[in-house]
Design an enzyme around this catalytic site. Structure first.
Site, PDB file in Angstrom:
ATOM      1  N   LYS A 198      39.309  39.923  35.954  1.00  0.00           N
ATOM      2  CA  LYS A 198      39.742  38.574  35.571  1.00  0.00           C
ATOM      3  C   LYS A 198      41.127  38.307  36.158  1.00  0.00           C
ATOM      4  O   LYS A 198      42.149  38.279  35.464  1.00  0.00           O
ATOM      5  CB  LYS A 198      39.730  38.402  34.051  1.00  0.00           C
ATOM      6  CG  LYS A 198      39.708  36.930  33.631  1.00  0.00           C
ATOM      7  CD  LYS A 198      39.255  36.762  32.206  1.00  0.00           C
ATOM      8  CE  LYS A 198      39.399  35.348  31.675  1.00  0.00           C
ATOM      9  NZ  LYS A 198      38.594  34.351  32.373  1.00  0.00           N
ATOM     10  N   GLU A 222      27.527  32.524  38.946  1.00  0.00           N
ATOM     11  CA  GLU A 222      28.071  32.031  37.671  1.00  0.00           C
ATOM     12  C   GLU A 222      28.723  30.682  37.942  1.00  0.00           C
ATOM     13  O   GLU A 222      28.693  30.177  39.059  1.00  0.00           O
ATOM     14  CB  GLU A 222      29.073  33.029  37.088  1.00  0.00           C
ATOM     15  CG  GLU A 222      30.273  33.291  37.979  1.00  0.00           C
ATOM     16  CD  GLU A 222      31.257  34.320  37.409  1.00  0.00           C
ATOM     17  OE1 GLU A 222      31.316  34.500  36.178  1.00  0.00           O
ATOM     18  OE2 GLU A 222      31.981  34.919  38.230  1.00  0.00           O
ATOM     19  N   LEU A 229      32.109  37.627  36.445  1.00  0.00           N
ATOM     20  CA  LEU A 229      32.945  38.080  35.335  1.00  0.00           C
ATOM     21  C   LEU A 229      32.019  38.336  34.147  1.00  0.00           C
ATOM     22  O   LEU A 229      31.185  37.483  33.813  1.00  0.00           O
ATOM     23  CB  LEU A 229      33.967  36.998  34.975  1.00  0.00           C
ATOM     24  CG  LEU A 229      34.934  37.434  33.880  1.00  0.00           C
ATOM     25  CD1 LEU A 229      35.954  38.414  34.438  1.00  0.00           C
ATOM     26  CD2 LEU A 229      35.630  36.244  33.259  1.00  0.00           C
ATOM     27  N   HIS A 236      53.803  42.875  50.525  1.00  0.00           N
ATOM     28  CA  HIS A 236      52.422  42.903  50.035  1.00  0.00           C
ATOM     29  C   HIS A 236      52.120  44.162  49.216  1.00  0.00           C
ATOM     30  O   HIS A 236      51.426  44.108  48.207  1.00  0.00           O
ATOM     31  CB  HIS A 236      51.436  42.803  51.201  1.00  0.00           C
ATOM     32  CG  HIS A 236      51.357  41.429  51.805  1.00  0.00           C
ATOM     33  ND1 HIS A 236      52.423  40.824  52.413  1.00  0.00           N
ATOM     34  CD2 HIS A 236      50.341  40.547  51.865  1.00  0.00           C
ATOM     35  CE1 HIS A 236      52.064  39.622  52.844  1.00  0.00           C
ATOM     36  NE2 HIS A 236      50.800  39.425  52.519  1.00  0.00           N
ATOM     37  N   ARG A 251      38.538  43.869  27.909  1.00  0.00           N
ATOM     38  CA  ARG A 251      38.442  43.378  29.289  1.00  0.00           C
ATOM     39  C   ARG A 251      39.821  43.293  29.932  1.00  0.00           C
ATOM     40  O   ARG A 251      39.971  43.576  31.129  1.00  0.00           O
ATOM     41  CB  ARG A 251      37.737  42.024  29.331  1.00  0.00           C
ATOM     42  CG  ARG A 251      37.407  41.588  30.755  1.00  0.00           C
ATOM     43  CD  ARG A 251      36.582  40.329  30.806  1.00  0.00           C
ATOM     44  NE  ARG A 251      37.263  39.218  30.196  1.00  0.00           N
ATOM     45  CZ  ARG A 251      36.693  38.046  29.908  1.00  0.00           C
ATOM     46  NH1 ARG A 251      35.420  37.857  30.206  1.00  0.00           N
ATOM     47  NH2 ARG A 251      37.381  37.078  29.354  1.00  0.00           N
ATOM     48  N   ARG A 256      59.720  40.418  48.014  1.00  0.00           N
ATOM     49  CA  ARG A 256      58.385  40.130  48.531  1.00  0.00           C
ATOM     50  C   ARG A 256      57.934  41.149  49.576  1.00  0.00           C
ATOM     51  O   ARG A 256      58.577  41.320  50.616  1.00  0.00           O
ATOM     52  CB  ARG A 256      58.334  38.710  49.115  1.00  0.00           C
ATOM     53  CG  ARG A 256      56.917  38.303  49.506  1.00  0.00           C
ATOM     54  CD  ARG A 256      56.832  36.863  49.995  1.00  0.00           C
ATOM     55  NE  ARG A 256      55.453  36.511  50.281  1.00  0.00           N
ATOM     56  CZ  ARG A 256      54.831  36.813  51.433  1.00  0.00           C
ATOM     57  NH1 ARG A 256      55.474  37.432  52.395  1.00  0.00           N
ATOM     58  NH2 ARG A 256      53.552  36.487  51.608  1.00  0.00           N
ATOM     59  N   TYR A 285      44.411  37.681  33.621  1.00  0.00           N
ATOM     60  CA  TYR A 285      44.572  36.808  32.460  1.00  0.00           C
ATOM     61  C   TYR A 285      43.406  36.952  31.508  1.00  0.00           C
ATOM     62  O   TYR A 285      42.387  37.556  31.843  1.00  0.00           O
ATOM     63  CB  TYR A 285      44.746  35.346  32.907  1.00  0.00           C
ATOM     64  CG  TYR A 285      43.481  34.655  33.373  1.00  0.00           C
ATOM     65  CD1 TYR A 285      42.891  34.973  34.593  1.00  0.00           C
ATOM     66  CD2 TYR A 285      42.873  33.678  32.588  1.00  0.00           C
ATOM     67  CE1 TYR A 285      41.745  34.329  35.018  1.00  0.00           C
ATOM     68  CE2 TYR A 285      41.726  33.023  33.010  1.00  0.00           C
ATOM     69  CZ  TYR A 285      41.157  33.356  34.230  1.00  0.00           C
ATOM     70  OH  TYR A 285      40.017  32.735  34.648  1.00  0.00           O
TER      71      TYR A 285
HETATM   72  N1  PDD Z   1      36.953  31.355  32.027  1.00  0.00           N
HETATM   73  N2  PDD Z   1      33.121  33.442  34.595  1.00  0.00           N
HETATM   74  C1  PDD Z   1      34.306  32.976  35.029  1.00  0.00           C
HETATM   75  C2  PDD Z   1      34.544  32.881  36.499  1.00  0.00           C
HETATM   76  C3  PDD Z   1      35.298  32.606  34.092  1.00  0.00           C
HETATM   77  O1  PDD Z   1      36.487  32.147  34.527  1.00  0.00           O
HETATM   78  C4  PDD Z   1      35.018  32.688  32.703  1.00  0.00           C
HETATM   79  C5  PDD Z   1      36.033  32.320  31.669  1.00  0.00           C
HETATM   80  C6  PDD Z   1      33.755  33.175  32.298  1.00  0.00           C
HETATM   81  C7  PDD Z   1      33.384  33.341  30.848  1.00  0.00           C
HETATM   82  O2  PDD Z   1      34.122  34.369  30.241  1.00  0.00           O
HETATM   83  P1  PDD Z   1      34.431  34.334  28.684  1.00  0.00           P
HETATM   84  O3  PDD Z   1      33.142  34.136  27.991  1.00  0.00           O
HETATM   85  O4  PDD Z   1      35.036  35.653  28.413  1.00  0.00           O
HETATM   86  O5  PDD Z   1      35.384  33.183  28.429  1.00  0.00           O
HETATM   87  C8  PDD Z   1      32.836  33.548  33.279  1.00  0.00           C
HETATM   88  C9  PDD Z   1      38.064  31.077  31.135  1.00  0.00           C
HETATM   89  C10 PDD Z   1      37.648  30.457  29.845  1.00  0.00           C
HETATM   90  C11 PDD Z   1      39.083  30.266  31.910  1.00  0.00           C
HETATM   91  O6  PDD Z   1      39.294  30.609  33.068  1.00  0.00           O
HETATM   92  O7  PDD Z   1      39.685  29.358  31.356  1.00  0.00           O
END
Ligand code: PDD
Length: 284
Positions: A149, A182, A207, A102, A52, A100, A33
């Site tokens: 992501k 993070e 991320l 894996h 990304r 389904r 996403y």
């Molecule tokens: N989240 N780290 C994680 C685990 C994240 O889920 C996100 C973003 C970030 C920051 O990434 P960016 O600056 O590209 O938004 C770092 C989004 C906003 C969400 O899951 O809603």
């Protein structure tokens, strides 16, 4: 007005059933996403999010569901149909629908693509930035490819819920060596007592936030000292400032960690300056 979602080429009310029961996103979290901040009708850091997205898809061997140009049109049209100006736009791509199993489907299936948009109150975000936020810390229990992501976010969900239940806004995740990786949905930053901006290096442990990269460009243009390295909870607690970054929170000052104040417990000047520069469109 009913919210409108883009689902596999159609625009439909968000509550209409539209995704196959055997979608691999639903059954295996087999998808990725992106979240864009849209401010004044403009998708922020669009190229960074698109880059990304392509990287995440490549890492999971999911094909790009459509051309980038078509995707741009669908993103803009979803925003338009929801009549939004300041918004968070969510895009999800999964490997698609298949019986389904894996392993990947034996013959190629069409990836599922969904886009939604929801209003974002800049006023509420500004208000939060004026007081700053609390974070709590939790062990980082995620897999070893946090650079992708992926929609597989259960540890992040549990950490965020723990934050909410203790009255905090975010949870900072701590790795086995005692370093902060993070936040559950944001990147983590500190400013050292010497005034150096620090955030963790973008390896497989975090991320690589698009907002993080934007802040790095802003910091460079402002001539700020900057280091990409891990920092511990102890170092954060003795920092001059702390903040988080993400598309939804931009730059958000952190004033307490686990109930202990950062410096005097008020938002720091560097965090506020970076937030202002971001909002003014610096290094976009
Ligand atoms: N989240 N780290 C994680 C685990 C994240 O889920 C996100 C973003 C970030 C920051 O990434 P960016 O600056 O590209 O938004 C770092 C989004 C906003 C969400 O899951 O809603």
């Amino acid at each position: 007005m009913a919210r409108i979602a883009y689902v596999n080429g159609r625009y439909a009310p968000i509550n209409d059933p539209a995704i196959g029961i055997e979608d691999r996103g639903f059954q295996f979290a087999d998808g990725v996403y992106e979240v864009w901040l849209v401010k004044g009708g403009v998708f922020q850091d669009h190229a960074g999010h698109m880059a990304r997205l392509k990287r995440s898809l490549t890492e999971l061997r999911i094909p790009m569901p459509m051309s980038e140009a078509s995707l741009d049109i669908a993103l803009a049209e979803t925003l338009r149909r929801n009549r939004l100006n300041n918004a968070l736009v969510y895009l999800q791509v999964t490997r698609g629908v298949a019986k389904r199993d894996h392993a990947f489907p034996a013959s190629p299936v069409r990836p599922t693509i969904v886009i939604t948009a929801r209003p974002l109150s800049m006023a509420a975000s500004e208000k939060r930035a004026e007081t700053g936020i609390d974070v709590i810390t939790r062990p980082d229990e995620r897999w070893k490819r946090c650079d992708i992501k992926s929609v597989s976010l259960l540890p992040n969900v549990l950490a965020k819920q723990a934050a909410r239940e203790s009255g905090a806004y975010e949870a900072w995740l701590i790795d086995a060596d005692g370093f902060i990786t993070e936040g559950s949905s944001s990147n983590a930053w500190i400013v050292t007592p010497e005034g150096v901006l620090v955030t963790r290096k973008a390896d497989h442990g975090i991320l690589n936030g698009v907002t993080r990269l934007r802040i790095m460009r802003i910091a460079k243009s402002l001539g700020l000292s900057f280091e990409e390295r891990a920092f511990s909870l102890e170092e954060a607690l003795s920092a001059r400032e702390a903040f988080i970054s993400s598309a939804s929170s931009l730059v958000m000052p952190v004033v307490r960690v686990d109930g202990r104040p950062i410096a005097n417990g008020a938002p720091g000047s560097l965090a506020s300056a970076l937030r202002e520069a971001y909002l003014a469109g610096a290094e976009a």
